[in-house]
Design a protein around this motif. Sequence first.
Motif, PDB file in Angstrom:
ATOM      1  N   VAL A   1       0.860  -1.195   0.000  1.00 36.11           N
ATOM      2  CA  VAL A   1       0.000   0.000   0.000  1.00 36.11           C
ATOM      3  C   VAL A   1       0.886   1.231   0.000  1.00 36.11           C
ATOM      4  CG1 VAL A   1      -1.947  -1.065   1.216  1.00 36.11           C
ATOM      5  CG2 VAL A   1      -0.206   0.084   2.538  1.00 36.11           C
ATOM      6  N   ASN A   2       0.337   2.322  -0.481  1.00 33.86           N
ATOM      7  CA  ASN A   2       1.092   3.570  -0.476  1.00 33.86           C
ATOM      8  C   ASN A   2       1.176   4.110   0.948  1.00 33.86           C
ATOM      9  OD1 ASN A   2       1.609   4.359  -3.350  1.00 33.86           O
ATOM     10  ND2 ASN A   2      -0.578   3.920  -3.421  1.00 33.86           N
ATOM     11  N   LYS A   3       2.337   4.642   1.295  1.00 36.68           N
ATOM     12  CA  LYS A   3       2.500   5.278   2.618  1.00 36.68           C
ATOM     13  C   LYS A   3       1.608   6.516   2.678  1.00 36.68           C
ATOM     14  CE  LYS A   3       5.004   5.887   6.482  1.00 36.68           C
ATOM     15  NZ  LYS A   3       4.724   4.974   7.548  1.00 36.68           N
ATOM     16  N   ILE A   4       1.529   7.201   1.538  1.00 31.98           N
ATOM     17  CA  ILE A   4       0.677   8.393   1.456  1.00 31.98           C
ATOM     18  C   ILE A   4      -0.330   8.195   0.321  1.00 31.98           C
ATOM     19  CG2 ILE A   4       0.629  10.881   0.993  1.00 31.98           C
ATOM     20  CD1 ILE A   4       3.487  10.966   2.117  1.00 31.98           C
ATOM     21  N   ILE A   5      -1.598   8.314   0.674  1.00 32.52           N
ATOM     22  CA  ILE A   5      -2.640   8.142  -0.349  1.00 32.52           C
ATOM     23  C   ILE A   5      -3.155   9.521  -0.751  1.00 32.52           C
ATOM     24  CG2 ILE A   5      -4.929   7.185  -0.825  1.00 32.52           C
ATOM     25  CD1 ILE A   5      -4.353   5.058   1.281  1.00 32.52           C
ATOM     26  N   CYS A   6      -3.056   9.845  -2.000  1.00 41.27           N
ATOM     27  CA  CYS A   6      -3.609  11.141  -2.435  1.00 41.27           C
ATOM     28  C   CYS A   6      -4.161  11.021  -3.849  1.00 41.27           C
ATOM     29  CB  CYS A   6      -2.579  12.254  -2.348  1.00 41.27           C
ATOM     30  SG  CYS A   6      -1.112  11.983  -3.288  1.00 41.27           S
ATOM     31  N   ASN A   7      -4.562   9.794  -4.220  1.00 38.79           N
ATOM     32  CA  ASN A   7      -5.048   9.646  -5.590  1.00 38.79           C
ATOM     33  C   ASN A   7      -6.539   9.971  -5.680  1.00 38.79           C
ATOM     34  OD1 ASN A   7      -6.526   7.395  -4.845  1.00 38.79           O
ATOM     35  ND2 ASN A   7      -4.841   6.004  -5.270  1.00 38.79           N
ATOM     36  N   ARG A   8      -7.008  10.035  -6.891  1.00 37.58           N
ATOM     37  CA  ARG A   8      -8.398  10.403  -7.122  1.00 37.58           C
ATOM     38  C   ARG A   8      -9.304   9.187  -7.255  1.00 37.58           C
ATOM     39  NH1 ARG A   8      -9.281  15.721  -8.668  1.00 37.58           N
ATOM     40  NH2 ARG A   8      -7.361  16.920  -8.565  1.00 37.58           N
TER      41      ARG A   8
ATOM     42  N   TYR B   1     -12.031   4.186  -4.515  1.00 36.07           N
ATOM     43  CA  TYR B   1     -12.128   2.741  -4.298  1.00 36.07           C
ATOM     44  C   TYR B   1     -10.773   2.187  -3.871  1.00 36.07           C
ATOM     45  CZ  TYR B   1     -12.412  -2.214  -5.328  1.00 36.07           C
ATOM     46  OH  TYR B   1     -12.338  -3.567  -5.228  1.00 36.07           O
ATOM     47  N   ARG B   2      -9.747   2.553  -4.629  1.00 34.55           N
ATOM     48  CA  ARG B   2      -8.390   2.096  -4.302  1.00 34.55           C
ATOM     49  C   ARG B   2      -7.978   2.629  -2.918  1.00 34.55           C
ATOM     50  NH1 ARG B   2      -4.615  -1.833  -5.281  1.00 34.55           N
ATOM     51  NH2 ARG B   2      -2.870  -1.117  -4.065  1.00 34.55           N
ATOM     52  N   GLY B   3      -8.352   3.883  -2.647  1.00 33.41           N
ATOM     53  CA  GLY B   3      -8.031   4.496  -1.354  1.00 33.41           C
ATOM     54  C   GLY B   3      -8.622   3.692  -0.205  1.00 33.41           C
ATOM     55  N   PHE B   4      -9.900   3.335  -0.323  1.00 35.46           N
ATOM     56  CA  PHE B   4     -10.553   2.570   0.751  1.00 35.46           C
ATOM     57  C   PHE B   4      -9.945   1.174   0.892  1.00 35.46           C
ATOM     58  CE2 PHE B   4     -14.464   5.373  -0.088  1.00 35.46           C
ATOM     59  CZ  PHE B   4     -14.113   6.249   0.925  1.00 35.46           C
ATOM     60  N   LEU B   5      -9.592   0.598  -0.244  1.00 36.93           N
ATOM     61  CA  LEU B   5      -8.945  -0.728  -0.240  1.00 36.93           C
ATOM     62  C   LEU B   5      -7.641  -0.652   0.560  1.00 36.93           C
ATOM     63  CD1 LEU B   5      -9.794  -3.297  -1.884  1.00 36.93           C
ATOM     64  CD2 LEU B   5      -8.102  -2.637  -3.567  1.00 36.93           C
ATOM     65  N   GLU B   6      -6.880   0.414   0.322  1.00 36.40           N
ATOM     66  CA  GLU B   6      -5.587   0.546   1.004  1.00 36.40           C
ATOM     67  C   GLU B   6      -5.768   0.876   2.485  1.00 36.40           C
ATOM     68  OE1 GLU B   6      -2.409   2.571  -0.895  1.00 36.40           O
ATOM     69  OE2 GLU B   6      -2.933   1.821  -2.881  1.00 36.40           O
ATOM     70  N   ILE B   7      -6.830   1.628   2.808  1.00 34.83           N
ATOM     71  CA  ILE B   7      -7.100   1.914   4.229  1.00 34.83           C
ATOM     72  C   ILE B   7      -7.338   0.593   4.967  1.00 34.83           C
ATOM     73  CG2 ILE B   7      -8.812   2.865   5.844  1.00 34.83           C
ATOM     74  CD1 ILE B   7      -9.140   5.234   3.960  1.00 34.83           C
ATOM     75  N   LEU B   8      -8.164  -0.270   4.380  1.00 37.50           N
ATOM     76  CA  LEU B   8      -8.476  -1.542   5.035  1.00 37.50           C
ATOM     77  C   LEU B   8      -7.240  -2.439   5.120  1.00 37.50           C
ATOM     78  CD1 LEU B   8     -12.014  -2.520   3.697  1.00 37.50           C
ATOM     79  CD2 LEU B   8     -11.407  -1.556   5.904  1.00 37.50           C
TER      80      LEU B   8
END
Lengths: 411, 83
Positions: free
Chosen positions: A29-36, A39-46
Amino acid sequence: MKNFWVDPNNNINISYENFFNELRSIDQVNKIICNRDPYRGFLEILASLYCNEVITILDYNLSVTERSKLSINKEDFDKKIKIQPLHIGSLNDFIEKMSKNSEWRLKLYTSGTTGIPKSIIHDFNSLTRNVKVNPRYKDNIWALLYNPTHIAGIQVFFQAFLNQNTIINLYNYELQNIEKALISHKVTHISATPTFYKAILPHLAKTNPNIVQITSGGERYCFDIQNSLSVYFPNANFKNIYASTEACAILSSNGEIFNIDEALTNGIKISENKEILIKKYLVGDSEKLKIIDDWYYTGDFVEMVDQKRFKIISRESDTVNVGGYRVDIIEIEDSIKNIEGVKDVQIIPRKNSLTGNILEARIIKDTFLDEKQFKQMIFDRLFKLHQPWKVPRIISFVNNFEISRTLKKKK
Amino acid sequence: METKIIDILNSILLSKNKEIITDLEEKVSLRNDLGFDSLDLATLSVRIEDEFGIDIFEEKIIDKISELLTILHNNEEFLGRSK
């Protein structure tokens, strides 16, 4: 097969089964999430939550200037966290494991009105404090209307995910198409700011009996908006949440009057000068919060209805710094609404490097007066009524309102 | 570009019932001659950023019309793209 994620804009439908398969196959997962891609963001949070890793989320609307003020090294943006394959069994096991991962932290940077992004750190418990999980919620369908990189968007995600509900992603969806999407996807729950509801109202035309709950939060509650919405959503129960980036969702009510829950009497109090104070353990971690004797001073002020109940009369989030003065946006909106020929108005703070902000008034007019004349009349009236810093220096006539008071700057 | 700047300056002057200008004189001071206070200058900065995508006060506080024009001319390549 139940959908987890529906994105009508991009014609995407992802079932819970596919979502879990994707989650199981994630190896970094990315250390810093800032993409648009929310869905991918929530996946990485989990995934980070499951692996107990700290991650950062940047509001992707941050301007270049705001990004330059972050205390983040450029190289951190490329850093990846390698993770072991996730052995996800049932959702219950997954949730139990997540709630035990005490090291996990989510650091959020969101755009503020000062030009310096606000940072706040939350753990799983503070993020999900107001999430209600119950088998009777299993058929709820949520529309995601908040920015998915803001705390409210993340909370909608957890509320829906922990009940295995379908999320219809309508963030940044064309306002004129939202009504159709709510109906066709049989959305039952919506959550947004009063500013959003005000912006959507002119685009509503049909009665939608599917919506059973409308949650409003993040700004001062507006009873007029509730009345107008109830015409189109006759079965909706209205819920007003007192929430902020700092304290997440902390109080809720069915209208404008709040009552401090028995369980929170040691965590929230009203100061002598009627400011809401929240005990430190209930707020996220940030260096910039005003904390005295373990109490966080919210900057939000109330009027007591009786000894226990109060209504919020001024919110820090409704005020803007104009040349060092705090201006209450709602006060100025109310003042402009009283001018004959003004149908409705929205105040937008406009950032600048000289005075922090100035105000712009976007007005929907209801007059045959020439625009130039009408504008002059409004300026004359406002300069008579208010101090110079309170007067919106830009007046524009519009047909629609913005869905957020934070405008994206031209690049 | 000059016409647009005159329009912006006049909209600020008009909002305060002040006399409008008809052309851009380089030696004119925004503060002393046009009577702009800091909020007027902030308005000018926002309006110009809306129009041309340039923050005129990013590097320093300017006061003369000539300085304003210099900044805009120095960013002409950028203006070309934003217009």
